[in-house]
Design an enzyme around this catalytic site. Structure first.
Site, short mmCIF file in Angstrom:
data_model
loop_
_atom_site.label_atom_id
_atom_site.label_comp_id
_atom_site.label_asym_id
_atom_site.label_seq_id
_atom_site.Cartn_x
_atom_site.Cartn_y
_atom_site.Cartn_z
CE LYS A 104 -2.02 -10.20 -2.37
NZ LYS A 104 -3.21 -10.25 -3.26
N GLY A 114 -0.10 0.01 -3.54
CA GLY A 114 -1.50 -0.07 -3.16
C GLY A 114 -1.91 1.15 -2.37
CB SER A 115 -4.81 1.76 -0.21
OG SER A 115 -4.68 0.82 0.84
CB THR A 116 -2.08 5.81 1.99
OG1 THR A 116 -1.62 6.47 0.79
CG2 THR A 116 -1.33 6.38 3.18
CD GLU A 117 -6.14 4.57 3.38
OE1 GLU A 117 -6.31 5.80 3.48
OE2 GLU A 117 -5.92 4.00 2.28
N GLY A 140 -0.44 0.31 3.13
CA GLY A 140 0.99 0.57 3.24
C GLY A 140 1.40 0.90 4.66
CD GLU A 162 -5.60 7.23 -4.47
OE1 GLU A 162 -4.86 7.11 -5.46
OE2 GLU A 162 -5.40 6.64 -3.39
#
Length: 808
Positions: free
Chosen positions: A193, A245-248, A250, A398
């Site tokens: 994706k 991608g973002s830590t959130e 993830g 970030e």
């Protein structure tokens, strides 16, 4: 009106726009409406929903992209599941050929990919053209090599199965390559994706993969927003997930997959430190900052967004940075003179603006260049913050934009403490002229990658990934392969892959048959043109100095040809030519690999002719001849694969130092090939030394040297530099003794009689050259298990240990 004189005196940059005509033509050809790519073809979204993909530099729509639903994801997973057993049983060489084809397709369409990437993402065309696209091709070339080597280098391991991959918008095509290449190389099939904002180059890649002959279902691409990604994460038929991608997000994926048994690798956010010590070259540091934070508009997970400078140079560094920032150009990303392009989307621009405002409110000093950004499109100027507290929001969060903060330190210990004062741990860079300091500081930094006096360097041969909240797992290099394999059943068992809840069961498919050699044509009435096989020295076909020839007979004893009878002078000329080509050792391993791949490619073009030659000479069955040629092609791919993967080690010596064990080529190597198999034996002993950077003088089979001489034309058409490969025909043992005694030959390999091996070892003592002898004139190398393989690489190299002491 500006004159040439005015332009020369001012040295001002004018616009240099890249044409978008071909990219727009490609979009128009698809009606600017795209579906998903499932099962080897483009299909309509089952719910019929689409959303626009917008050019961030103009805010104008480029195309409409399909919104993937759970049903679309399910169809893609089913297609991948059905294709996976056949893709695995195709074998490493078959998969290597497909990945090699994908690399070539990327190169053939490189400018189209670059322009489309810039239109869709907003990054400067210089970056997409000169950095991203070449790295994409590099990843497929590199992992074609790992596919080729998988059975030998990862014995007992097989593919995970169906891999779901979710990639970000900052490097749309490069992230695709980072994920797809190793997954396919290891025998997995993929459902990918792409990011909602940047799906177009992924769709173009899907199209060229079909053109390149990638089997249906091996690669599937489902576009959409976060709900599409969520459906992929939750699908029970996905065996492994790879997310960047973002830590959130993830963190959400980690929770969602807990207990499911899915393999998981996460490459997440970062707040990378950029350490500058007082002895650093500040001009280099400034250019490093440009690459660290203003590359791709700062939309880089490992961007050097925290400059941590030693107090003694901080003021001068700020002055130099401000002067350099004044010269940066922000604008149309298709302009080849632009340094900073457009921010990806309004939501990201608003985030940057909000965090910059927060930084000012918290007391940091903001500085931006005097010029203004374009008002059309999504642009933001390069921004520098000074007087920043370590706990400030802009020092911890970030920003993902062209914004850098600067803090100071006094001692190395303080520098390390400040650098590690973050929840992230993706990358770091250290700038100092003192290697002691660099190698002392680097291991202390909590980061998966540490660059010394450089930044943002990436390569397929080097793993990348983070610590802490920057995720886990690695992409690239040998370590990246482990993300896509797991222990397999013994090789004697047929792979069986089942999808729980999907009602699908697949068993091992029959291996594809080897190509058959054409039947010998009837002899024509008109006599054939006489072909005179010559020696091959210095990239040229030359007559033997002796003026004598050897008669070659076929299996029935009939006349086949005459070949030159090499002499001592021919050996001398060949060795001189090999020495003259010594710069081959300094050619990059990647470039050497491309030449060997090219040899394999050109061998395949002449496969029928070479097999026919073997049939006529040896009277072997056509199936055996075809198998020998095919094995030779596979050897070329195998040693091309090894060229940039046979690397060194870091020895854990009990001192404060790094001891680097670096393999390097031996130099000029003399090789006496086995008598049979005539073609495969010649290629099997020739290719490994060449892959490792040696130049070679080869004595082919005395009985049947013609297949080796035929290869001279293959080498000519494969960009082999003159002198790298030299072929001297004649009486093998007679020439072997001359070669082994030559003081300018650095190493000798010999396959032959016991007496011949003894003579080679004896006369080689003159300069104590390395010798590798085998009492085997006809090794059974049609069986890949019998071919020396990696042992050839060890014998073609010698290890140099470099000790590098360190300590702050």
């Amino acid at each position: 009106m500006t004159t040439v004189r005015d332009a020369f005196e001012s040295m001002a940059w004018g616009p240099a726009p890249e044409s978008s005509a071909l990219a727009n033509a490609w979009l128009d050809r698809h009606g600017r409406r795209f579906g998903h790519y499932i099962g080897g073809r483009f299909v309509e979204p089952l719910r019929g929903e689409r959303f626009p993909s917008v050019d961030p530099a103009t805010n104008q729509p480029l195309a409409e992209v399909a919104q993937g639903s759970a049903q679309d994801v399910d169809a893609a997973v089913r297609a991948a599941r059905l294709a996976q057993p056949q893709w695995w049983t195709l074998g490493g060489h078959g998969r290597a050929r497909h990945l090699y084809a994908l690399a070539r397709q990327v190169q053939k369409h490189s400018r189209l990919f670059a322009v489309l990437e810039t239109l869709d993402n907003g990054k400067p065309i210089r970056e997409s053209r000169d950095i991203d696209i070449p790295l994409v091709a590099r990843h497929f070339y590199h992992h074609a090599g790992w596919a080729q080597l998988m059975a030998a280098q990862l014995p007992g391991y097989g593919p995970v199965g169906v891999v779901g991959q979710i990639i970000p918008w900052n490097f749309p095509l490069l992230m695709l390559a980072w994920k797809i290449a190793p997954a396919l190389a290891m025998g997995n099939t993929v459902v990918l994706k792409p990011a909602e904002f940047t799906s177009l180059t992924a769709l173009l890649f899907a199209e060229i993969s079909g053109d390149a002959g990638l089997p249906p279902g091996v690669l599937n691409i489902v576009t959409g927003d976060g709900t599409t990604g969520e459906a992929l994460v939750q699908h029970p038929g996905v065996d492994k997930l790879a997310f960047t991608g973002s830590t959130e997000v993830g963190r959400l994926i980690r929770v969602a997959t807990a207990g499911s048994g899915k393999r998981l690798s996460l490459e997440l956010g970062g707040k990378s430190p950029f350490l500058v010590f007082e002895d650093a070259d500040l001009d280099s540091v400034v250019e490093g900052v440009v690459d660290a934070i203003w590359f791709n508009q700062g939309q880089v997970c490992c961007a050097g967004s925290r400059i941590i400078a030693q107090e003694g140079v901080a003021v001068r560094l700020v002055e130099k940075l401000r002067a350099r920032m004044e010269t940066l150009r922000v604008g149309n990303p298709l302009d080849k003179a632009v340094d900073i392009g457009a921010i990806i989307a309004p939501v990201q621009l608003e985030k940057i603006q909000s965090l910059v405002k927060k930084g000012v409110e918290e007391g940091a000093v903001m500085w931006q260049p005097s010029w203004s950004c374009p008002t059309d499109g999504l642009f933001y100027p390069p921004t520098l913050f000074t007087d920043v507290a370590p706990a400030a929001t802009i020092a911890q969060v970030e920003i993902f934009g062209p914004v850098v903060v600067l803090m100071t330190f006094r001692t190395p210990a303080e520098a390390v403490e400040l650098a590690n004062n973050t929840r992230y741990g993706l990358a770091a860079s250290v700038w100092t002229e003192n290697l002691n300091v660099a190698l002392d500081i680097a291991p202390q930094l909590k980061a998966g990658t540490v660059w010394v006096n450089c930044t943002n360097l990436f390569d397929a041969a080097s793993g990348f990934g983070g610590y802490r909240e920057s995720g886990f797992g690695r992409e690239g290099g040998r370590e990246g392969l482990w993300e896509y394999v797991r222990r397999s059943r013994p090789a004697t068992a047929s792979p069986r892959i089942e999808a729980s809840g999907l009602g699908l069961t697949e068993t091992k498919a029959a291996a594809s048959a080897r190509p058959q050699a054409p039947s010998p044509k009837p002899q024509a009435q008109v006599p054939p043109i006489d072909r005179t096989p010559k020696l091959y020295i210095g990239g040229k076909q030359v007559r033997p100095d002796s003026g004598y020839s050897l008669q070659i007979t076929d299996a029935a004893g009939g006349h086949a040809a005459e070949v030159g009878r090499g002499s001592r002078k021919d050996i001398r000329d060949a060795v001189d030519a090999a020495h003259a080509a010594a710069k081959w050792a300094r050619t990059t391993a990647h470039a050497r690999a491309q030449v060997l791949y090219y040899i394999g490619e050109n061998l395949s073009l002449r496969a029928g002719e070479l097999a026919d030659r073997l049939v006529r000479l040896t009277d072997c069955p056509s199936e055996t001849a075809a198998a020998e040629v095919e094995a030779g092609i596979e050897r070329a791919f195998a040693y091309a694969a090894w060229a940039d993967k046979y690397d060194g080690r870091v020895h854990p010596t009990p001192f404060r130092n790094v001891t680097l064990a670096m393999p390097e080529p031996i130099g000029v190597m003399g090789i006496v090939a086995p008598e049979t198999p005539a073609l495969l034996g010649f290629l099997s002993v020739l290719l490994p030394p060449v892959a490792m950077g040696n130049t070679v003088v080869v004595i082919p089979s005395s009985r049947w040297p013609l297949p080796a001489i035929d290869c001279a034309q293959v080498f000519d058409s494969s960009d082999v530099p003159p002198g790298v490969i030299n072929i001297v025909t004649g009486q093998r043992d007679e020439l072997a003794a001359v070669l082994a005694a030559h003081d300018d030959v650095d190493g000798v390999w010999y396959w032959g009689s016991r007496e011949g091996a003894a003579e080679v070892e004896r006369v080689s003592a003159g300069n104590m050259k390395r010798v590798w002898t085998h009492v085997a004139e006809s090794p059974d190398w049609l069986d890949p298990e019998e071919e020396p393989g990696e042992e050839c690489l060890r014998q073609a190299t010698q290890v140099k240990n470099i000790w590098v002491p360190y300590g702050a």
